[in-house]
Design a protein around this motif. Structure first.
Motif, PDB file in Angstrom:
ATOM      1  N   ALA A 206      84.951 -14.053 -26.075  1.00 27.05           N
ATOM      2  CA  ALA A 206      85.944 -13.022 -25.463  1.00 27.05           C
ATOM      3  C   ALA A 206      86.265 -14.034 -24.859  1.00 27.05           C
ATOM      4  CB  ALA A 206      84.927 -11.652 -25.215  1.00 27.05           C
ATOM      5  N   ASP A 207      87.419 -13.820 -24.612  1.00 27.97           N
ATOM      6  CA  ASP A 207      87.742 -15.172 -23.157  1.00 27.97           C
ATOM      7  C   ASP A 207      88.895 -13.329 -22.046  1.00 27.97           C
ATOM      8  OD1 ASP A 207      87.710 -17.213 -24.712  1.00 27.97           O
ATOM      9  OD2 ASP A 207      89.963 -17.748 -24.708  1.00 27.97           O
ATOM     10  N   LEU A 208      87.886 -13.918 -20.893  1.00 30.62           N
ATOM     11  CA  LEU A 208      88.237 -13.489 -19.822  1.00 30.62           C
ATOM     12  C   LEU A 208      89.482 -13.815 -18.653  1.00 30.62           C
ATOM     13  CD1 LEU A 208      85.383 -11.731 -18.780  1.00 30.62           C
ATOM     14  CD2 LEU A 208      86.840 -10.804 -20.698  1.00 30.62           C
ATOM     15  N   ARG A 209      90.001 -12.817 -18.506  1.00 29.57           N
ATOM     16  CA  ARG A 209      91.591 -13.895 -17.549  1.00 29.57           C
ATOM     17  C   ARG A 209      91.472 -13.359 -16.197  1.00 29.57           C
ATOM     18  NH1 ARG A 209      95.455 -11.935 -21.153  1.00 29.57           N
ATOM     19  NH2 ARG A 209      95.527 -10.004 -20.414  1.00 29.57           N
ATOM     20  N   SER A 210      91.819 -13.310 -14.908  1.00 34.58           N
ATOM     21  CA  SER A 210      91.942 -13.144 -13.883  1.00 34.58           C
ATOM     22  C   SER A 210      93.124 -12.365 -13.316  1.00 34.58           C
ATOM     23  CB  SER A 210      91.713 -14.319 -12.041  1.00 34.58           C
ATOM     24  OG  SER A 210      90.649 -14.802 -12.726  1.00 34.58           O
ATOM     25  N   PRO A 211      93.243 -11.677 -12.554  1.00 31.17           N
ATOM     26  CA  PRO A 211      92.317 -10.947 -12.157  1.00 31.17           C
ATOM     27  C   PRO A 211      91.449 -10.003 -12.745  1.00 31.17           C
ATOM     28  CG  PRO A 211      94.545  -9.667 -11.388  1.00 31.17           C
ATOM     29  CD  PRO A 211      94.695 -10.799 -12.360  1.00 31.17           C
ATOM     30  N   LEU A 212      90.178 -10.054 -12.455  1.00 32.93           N
ATOM     31  CA  LEU A 212      89.388  -8.632 -12.807  1.00 32.93           C
ATOM     32  C   LEU A 212      90.021  -7.631 -12.418  1.00 32.93           C
ATOM     33  CD1 LEU A 212      86.396 -10.531 -14.440  1.00 32.93           C
ATOM     34  CD2 LEU A 212      88.009  -9.424 -15.331  1.00 32.93           C
ATOM     35  N   PRO A 213      89.503  -6.223 -12.560  1.00 27.63           N
ATOM     36  CA  PRO A 213      89.985  -5.433 -11.666  1.00 27.63           C
ATOM     37  C   PRO A 213      88.357  -5.136 -10.926  1.00 27.63           C
ATOM     38  CG  PRO A 213      89.447  -4.301 -14.073  1.00 27.63           C
ATOM     39  CD  PRO A 213      89.486  -6.076 -13.628  1.00 27.63           C
ATOM     40  N   VAL A 214      88.453  -5.383  -9.338  1.00 28.82           N
ATOM     41  CA  VAL A 214      87.272  -5.378  -8.777  1.00 28.82           C
ATOM     42  C   VAL A 214      87.444  -4.426  -7.659  1.00 28.82           C
ATOM     43  CG1 VAL A 214      85.798  -6.702  -7.424  1.00 28.82           C
ATOM     44  CG2 VAL A 214      86.879  -8.363  -8.730  1.00 28.82           C
ATOM     45  N   ALA A 215      86.131  -3.912  -7.563  1.00 25.41           N
ATOM     46  CA  ALA A 215      86.437  -2.392  -6.399  1.00 25.41           C
ATOM     47  C   ALA A 215      86.118  -3.429  -4.725  1.00 25.41           C
ATOM     48  CB  ALA A 215      84.515  -2.327  -6.346  1.00 25.41           C
ATOM     49  N   ARG A 216      86.900  -2.000  -4.738  1.00 31.87           N
ATOM     50  CA  ARG A 216      86.975  -2.494  -2.501  1.00 31.87           C
ATOM     51  C   ARG A 216      85.830  -3.103  -2.148  1.00 31.87           C
ATOM     52  NH1 ARG A 216      90.483   1.811   0.960  1.00 31.87           N
ATOM     53  NH2 ARG A 216      91.093   1.484  -0.487  1.00 31.87           N
ATOM     54  N   GLY A 217      85.449  -4.452  -1.432  1.00 33.82           N
ATOM     55  CA  GLY A 217      84.500  -4.442  -0.657  1.00 33.82           C
ATOM     56  C   GLY A 217      83.667  -5.599  -1.492  1.00 33.82           C
ATOM     57  N   ALA A 218      84.159  -5.434  -3.212  1.00 31.73           N
ATOM     58  CA  ALA A 218      82.477  -6.131  -3.403  1.00 31.73           C
ATOM     59  C   ALA A 218      82.858  -7.290  -4.079  1.00 31.73           C
ATOM     60  CB  ALA A 218      82.690  -5.192  -5.220  1.00 31.73           C
ATOM     61  N   SER A 219      82.537  -8.816  -4.909  1.00 25.28           N
ATOM     62  CA  SER A 219      82.941 -10.037  -4.905  1.00 25.28           C
ATOM     63  C   SER A 219      83.110  -9.863  -6.693  1.00 25.28           C
ATOM     64  CB  SER A 219      81.646 -10.745  -4.310  1.00 25.28           C
ATOM     65  OG  SER A 219      80.561  -9.969  -5.509  1.00 25.28           O
ATOM     66  N   LEU A 220      83.347 -11.431  -7.155  1.00 24.97           N
ATOM     67  CA  LEU A 220      83.816 -11.218  -7.776  1.00 24.97           C
ATOM     68  C   LEU A 220      82.507 -11.383  -9.153  1.00 24.97           C
ATOM     69  CD1 LEU A 220      85.554 -11.866 -10.684  1.00 24.97           C
ATOM     70  CD2 LEU A 220      85.285 -14.473  -9.727  1.00 24.97           C
ATOM     71  N   GLU A 221      80.963 -11.536  -8.222  1.00 25.74           N
ATOM     72  CA  GLU A 221      79.926 -11.847  -8.489  1.00 25.74           C
ATOM     73  C   GLU A 221      79.647 -10.604  -9.420  1.00 25.74           C
ATOM     74  OE1 GLU A 221      78.446 -15.364  -9.329  1.00 25.74           O
ATOM     75  OE2 GLU A 221      76.977 -14.173  -9.510  1.00 25.74           O
ATOM     76  N   ASP A 222      79.356 -10.057  -7.765  1.00 26.61           N
ATOM     77  CA  ASP A 222      79.616  -8.260  -7.948  1.00 26.61           C
ATOM     78  C   ASP A 222      79.970  -7.651  -9.650  1.00 26.61           C
ATOM     79  OD1 ASP A 222      78.008  -8.328  -5.841  1.00 26.61           O
ATOM     80  OD2 ASP A 222      79.614  -6.949  -5.128  1.00 26.61           O
ATOM     81  N   ALA A 223      81.063  -7.819  -9.959  1.00 26.60           N
ATOM     82  CA  ALA A 223      81.826  -7.433 -11.052  1.00 26.60           C
ATOM     83  C   ALA A 223      81.815  -7.920 -11.467  1.00 26.60           C
ATOM     84  CB  ALA A 223      83.571  -7.341 -10.257  1.00 26.60           C
ATOM     85  N   LEU A 224      80.999  -9.286 -12.248  1.00 31.51           N
ATOM     86  CA  LEU A 224      80.677  -9.868 -13.148  1.00 31.51           C
ATOM     87  C   LEU A 224      79.308  -9.777 -13.427  1.00 31.51           C
ATOM     88  CD1 LEU A 224      82.690 -13.377 -13.293  1.00 31.51           C
ATOM     89  CD2 LEU A 224      82.906 -11.608 -14.467  1.00 31.51           C
ATOM     90  N   HIS A 225      78.853  -9.699 -12.705  1.00 31.89           N
ATOM     91  CA  HIS A 225      76.673  -9.223 -12.748  1.00 31.89           C
ATOM     92  C   HIS A 225      75.998  -8.189 -12.393  1.00 31.89           C
ATOM     93  CE1 HIS A 225      77.569 -13.525 -14.937  1.00 31.89           C
ATOM     94  NE2 HIS A 225      77.964 -13.587 -13.462  1.00 31.89           N
ATOM     95  N   GLY A 226      77.182  -7.352 -11.359  1.00 29.42           N
ATOM     96  CA  GLY A 226      76.456  -6.269 -11.027  1.00 29.42           C
ATOM     97  C   GLY A 226      76.203  -5.053 -12.057  1.00 29.42           C
TER      98      GLY A 226
END
Lengths: 293, 293
Positions: B218-238
């Motif tokens: 899979a190839d992902l591309r930015s921007p991902l839909p990140v929740a308010r206050g959360a980081s990209l790290e949270d979105a990817l690995h939370g």
């Protein structure tokens, strides 16, 4: 070891086990998928088997625990007269127990699964402070033919399979691997028994529950089939027998044994106050094994 | 209070809840009985929700825990595009928590069950040192039409529902009551998406699993839909997003939102090494939330 790799190993073990053709997707997706057959009902049960309550790590090996986790749920299928189809296995274990423990747990579980032809189709794996298991079993039965608790009628004879009180007497020691009465359950369904359930919390409490569902009372008579070394108290109020309790009209031909398991007539259903029990004419309190007493 | 009386109360609560006509026997017997319909597959999942891992008694009320125990399993039904049918509820609780706690737990669970029309058909109740729950959910789907993890093909677009990383960012705090995406799952099934799963262990690890089952990368591309206050790290690995991850051929008409939940295209499936992930061209490790790391 990573969860993904542990799940891969469990999946390989499970795929070497029995495969029911109704299961079209098993471990590896979000859900297991079953394709039902026309003319059949499906029955479902789930049971905890918990460290400190149903086993200890001193007395039970990982394989014993795997066996017991599945056996406890299968006993409920037996009670309905159902044929096993598939199970889902929830397992929580402490970090101190590694992947070889999980392996042994599944080997114990799958040895029983193989013998009784039940597919391990999925489950859940988690870290937890204690070993906790919950196994959901699904069985199949001819449409409308499941053995229920609610069918006992005044005049019907009351029976049990096997001998009672052994597990209560020996506590934690034997039998470490209770045998679910699947074959007996299938035979009883063909014999058109009127009601049934499995004995997990003691004869008195479980018979009380059956009588409540059937809105009848019960008269028991001595001698009850008590296991060697066990007391009448163990047989009446001990738990974890995993034998079958059932009732049948007096015209039914109930054999003396099914699949080498003896069957004993222990009394008769009456039209008295729902749930009330007597033993040789004296009132019997359904104290049994109540987790919440 | 005795187990029999607690079970009676649960039974009354459950009987006031939704009743699926396929369930012909619910709480009160050894097993629940389901009468399947012709032309349908049944899907099954089971999930633990455990004190200290998925909630604490300080941050979650009994009703929050009841909601979450059911929501976590329902999220797996949503992933398959299935309509909820029934559930079995395993609950272990410490002696310090009385029958009113159990009552509140079931009220929280049944509020969600009512909204999503799922029958509580049975379960198991036990005493344990900690609060432990395991809920098994059964759903139905048109024969052969369940959304699987294994259907993604090179060139298919990758999508997620909602915003990611919020639960990882806020830990224990919000959302205390995750919303299973049942309506979105049903809509996605009708849109003939090619694969799907729910996000419980983080986008990276879960997408890695989907790619392994589909034997694609899979190839992902930015921007991902990140929740308010959360980081990209949270979105990817939370973990614990309980959103849906799915793929669809480019010709499929995927709407911008379903049932008020936004849908975002986040990348494309490739024919690279099975399970490998890239974000904006750089390799992405699927570390995510692994209970056994």
């Amino acid at each position: 070891m990573l969860e993904t790799r542990i799940v891969d190993r469990i999946r390989k073990l499970a795929e070497d086990g029995p495969h029911n053709k109704q299961i079209i997707t098993a471990i590896g997706d979000d859900c297991a998928i079953l394709r039902p057959r026309v003319g059949e009902d499906l029955v479902f049960t789930t049971d905890f088997v918990l460290e400190g309550r149903h086993f200890t790590l001193d007395t039970h090996t990982a394989a014993d625990i795997g066996h017991k986790a599945l056996a406890r749920s299968l006993s409920d299928l037996a009670a309905m007269g159902a044929e096993p189809v598939f199970c889902l296995v929830g397992l929580g274990i402490p970090a101190a127990l590694g992947s070889s423990w999980i392996n042994q747990f599944y080997k114990g579980l799958l040895k029983l699964a193989n013998r009784l032809s039940i597919t391990v189709a999925g489950g859940d794996l988690a870290r937890f402070e204690k070993v906790i298991t919950e196994v959901m079993c699904c069985g199949r039965v001819k449409r409308g033919k499941a053995i229920l608790r609610s069918g006992a009628k005044p005049g019907h004879a009351i029976y049990v399979t096997g001998k009672l009180g052994g597990p209560a007497h020996t506590r934690w020691r034997r039998p470490l691997r209770p045998e679910p009465r699947i074959q007996a359950g299938l035979a009883l369904r063909r014999l058109r028994v009127s009601s049934g359930m499995d004995l997990s919390d003691g004869l008195a409490l479980d018979l009380h529950r059956l009588c409540l569902e059937s809105k009848v009372s019960a008269d028991l008579r001595s001698p009850l089939p008590v296991a060697r070394g066990a007391s009448l108290e163990d047989a009446l109020h001990g738990g974890e027998d995993y034998e079958l309790l059932f009732t049948a009209p007096t015209r039914a031909r109930i054999p003396a044994a099914i699949d080498h398991v003896p069957i004993t007539c222990i009394g008769v259903i009456k039209s008295g106050p729902p749930g009330s029990l007597r033993l040789d004419g004296r009132l019997l309190q359904p104290k049994g094994f109540d987790h919440f007493r």
